[in-house]
Motif scaffolding. Structure first.
Motif, PDB file in Angstrom:
ATOM      1  N   GLU A 186    -108.040 -32.137  55.667  1.00  0.00           N
ATOM      2  CA  GLU A 186    -108.343 -30.735  55.942  1.00  0.00           C
ATOM      3  C   GLU A 186    -107.609 -29.747  55.043  1.00  0.00           C
ATOM      4  O   GLU A 186    -108.153 -28.700  54.723  1.00  0.00           O
ATOM      5  CB  GLU A 186    -108.041 -30.419  57.408  1.00  0.00           C
ATOM      6  CG  GLU A 186    -108.776 -31.304  58.393  1.00  0.00           C
ATOM      7  CD  GLU A 186    -110.290 -31.216  58.273  1.00  0.00           C
ATOM      8  OE1 GLU A 186    -110.811 -30.145  57.937  1.00  0.00           O
ATOM      9  OE2 GLU A 186    -110.950 -32.240  58.522  1.00  0.00           O
ATOM     10  N   ILE A 187    -106.396 -30.052  54.665  1.00  0.00           N
ATOM     11  CA  ILE A 187    -105.617 -29.126  53.827  1.00  0.00           C
ATOM     12  C   ILE A 187    -105.860 -29.410  52.340  1.00  0.00           C
ATOM     13  O   ILE A 187    -106.130 -28.504  51.563  1.00  0.00           O
ATOM     14  CB  ILE A 187    -104.107 -29.204  54.148  1.00  0.00           C
ATOM     15  CG1 ILE A 187    -103.841 -28.986  55.640  1.00  0.00           C
ATOM     16  CG2 ILE A 187    -103.319 -28.227  53.279  1.00  0.00           C
ATOM     17  CD1 ILE A 187    -104.279 -27.644  56.171  1.00  0.00           C
ATOM     18  N   GLU A 188    -105.768 -30.686  51.962  1.00  0.00           N
ATOM     19  CA  GLU A 188    -105.957 -31.031  50.556  1.00  0.00           C
ATOM     20  C   GLU A 188    -107.424 -31.231  50.194  1.00  0.00           C
ATOM     21  O   GLU A 188    -107.762 -31.304  49.021  1.00  0.00           O
ATOM     22  CB  GLU A 188    -105.134 -32.277  50.217  1.00  0.00           C
ATOM     23  CG  GLU A 188    -103.638 -32.013  50.346  1.00  0.00           C
ATOM     24  CD  GLU A 188    -102.786 -33.188  49.947  1.00  0.00           C
ATOM     25  OE1 GLU A 188    -103.294 -34.135  49.295  1.00  0.00           O
ATOM     26  OE2 GLU A 188    -101.589 -33.164  50.280  1.00  0.00           O
ATOM     27  N   GLY A 189    -108.290 -31.330  51.196  1.00  0.00           N
ATOM     28  CA  GLY A 189    -109.725 -31.398  50.956  1.00  0.00           C
ATOM     29  C   GLY A 189    -110.255 -32.730  50.454  1.00  0.00           C
ATOM     30  O   GLY A 189    -111.345 -32.780  49.886  1.00  0.00           O
ATOM     31  N   LEU A 190    -109.508 -33.798  50.685  1.00  0.00           N
ATOM     32  CA  LEU A 190    -109.987 -35.106  50.237  1.00  0.00           C
ATOM     33  C   LEU A 190    -111.093 -35.619  51.155  1.00  0.00           C
ATOM     34  O   LEU A 190    -111.032 -35.436  52.367  1.00  0.00           O
ATOM     35  CB  LEU A 190    -108.844 -36.129  50.240  1.00  0.00           C
ATOM     36  CG  LEU A 190    -107.698 -35.919  49.265  1.00  0.00           C
ATOM     37  CD1 LEU A 190    -106.675 -37.026  49.420  1.00  0.00           C
ATOM     38  CD2 LEU A 190    -108.210 -35.874  47.839  1.00  0.00           C
ATOM     39  N   PRO A 191    -112.088 -36.276  50.585  1.00  0.00           N
ATOM     40  CA  PRO A 191    -113.084 -36.950  51.421  1.00  0.00           C
ATOM     41  C   PRO A 191    -112.390 -38.040  52.238  1.00  0.00           C
ATOM     42  O   PRO A 191    -111.385 -38.614  51.807  1.00  0.00           O
ATOM     43  CB  PRO A 191    -114.057 -37.572  50.409  1.00  0.00           C
ATOM     44  CG  PRO A 191    -113.793 -36.877  49.117  1.00  0.00           C
ATOM     45  CD  PRO A 191    -112.374 -36.418  49.153  1.00  0.00           C
ATOM     46  N   GLN A 192    -112.932 -38.329  53.401  1.00  0.00           N
ATOM     47  CA  GLN A 192    -112.276 -39.307  54.265  1.00  0.00           C
ATOM     48  C   GLN A 192    -112.197 -40.691  53.624  1.00  0.00           C
ATOM     49  O   GLN A 192    -111.280 -41.457  53.907  1.00  0.00           O
ATOM     50  CB  GLN A 192    -112.953 -39.335  55.631  1.00  0.00           C
ATOM     51  CG  GLN A 192    -112.656 -38.056  56.387  1.00  0.00           C
ATOM     52  CD  GLN A 192    -113.246 -38.020  57.774  1.00  0.00           C
ATOM     53  OE1 GLN A 192    -113.886 -38.956  58.227  1.00  0.00           O
ATOM     54  NE2 GLN A 192    -113.032 -36.910  58.463  1.00  0.00           N
ATOM     55  N   ARG A 193    -113.113 -41.005  52.737  1.00  0.00           N
ATOM     56  CA  ARG A 193    -113.035 -42.293  52.015  1.00  0.00           C
ATOM     57  C   ARG A 193    -111.751 -42.345  51.168  1.00  0.00           C
ATOM     58  O   ARG A 193    -111.072 -43.364  51.118  1.00  0.00           O
ATOM     59  CB  ARG A 193    -114.263 -42.484  51.126  1.00  0.00           C
ATOM     60  CG  ARG A 193    -114.281 -43.827  50.427  1.00  0.00           C
ATOM     61  CD  ARG A 193    -115.594 -44.110  49.733  1.00  0.00           C
ATOM     62  NE  ARG A 193    -116.749 -44.068  50.601  1.00  0.00           N
ATOM     63  CZ  ARG A 193    -117.121 -45.036  51.449  1.00  0.00           C
ATOM     64  NH1 ARG A 193    -116.402 -46.121  51.543  1.00  0.00           N
ATOM     65  NH2 ARG A 193    -118.201 -44.905  52.192  1.00  0.00           N
TER      66      ARG A 193
END
Length: 83
Positions: free
Chosen positions: A20-27
């Motif tokens: 949520e903060i760094e915006g990485l995809p869950q994969r």
């Protein structure tokens, strides 16, 4: 929200911050944490729920179509970051 996020158990905090903060995809969260994709999804979802519970315990939240439009601490002594 930072004090509320910082107060989460490390397992959920790390997954939530990456997603949520760094915006990485869950994969990518799964890869960084060396867990399965379903495990990452579960941690992010549980982290969101724990954060929501903490926020609602601390503050009265006013929402609108665009999301949160206002808030007010329930107690001025609240140490959860709403004030």
């Amino acid at each position: 929200l930072q004090p509320l996020i910082a107060d989460l158990p490390e397992t959920y905090r790390t997954a939530l911050v990456l997603s949520e903060i760094e915006g990485l995809p869950q994969r990518e969260v799964a890869e960084q944490l060396n867990i399965s994709l379903s495990g990452a999804k579960s941690r992010v979802q549980r982290g969101r729920e724990k954060l929501r519970q903490r926020l609602l315990a601390c503050c009265d939240i006013e929402t609108g179509r665009s999301g949160i439009v206002g808030y007010e601490p329930r107690d001025r002594k609240c140490d959860m970051g709403c004030a």
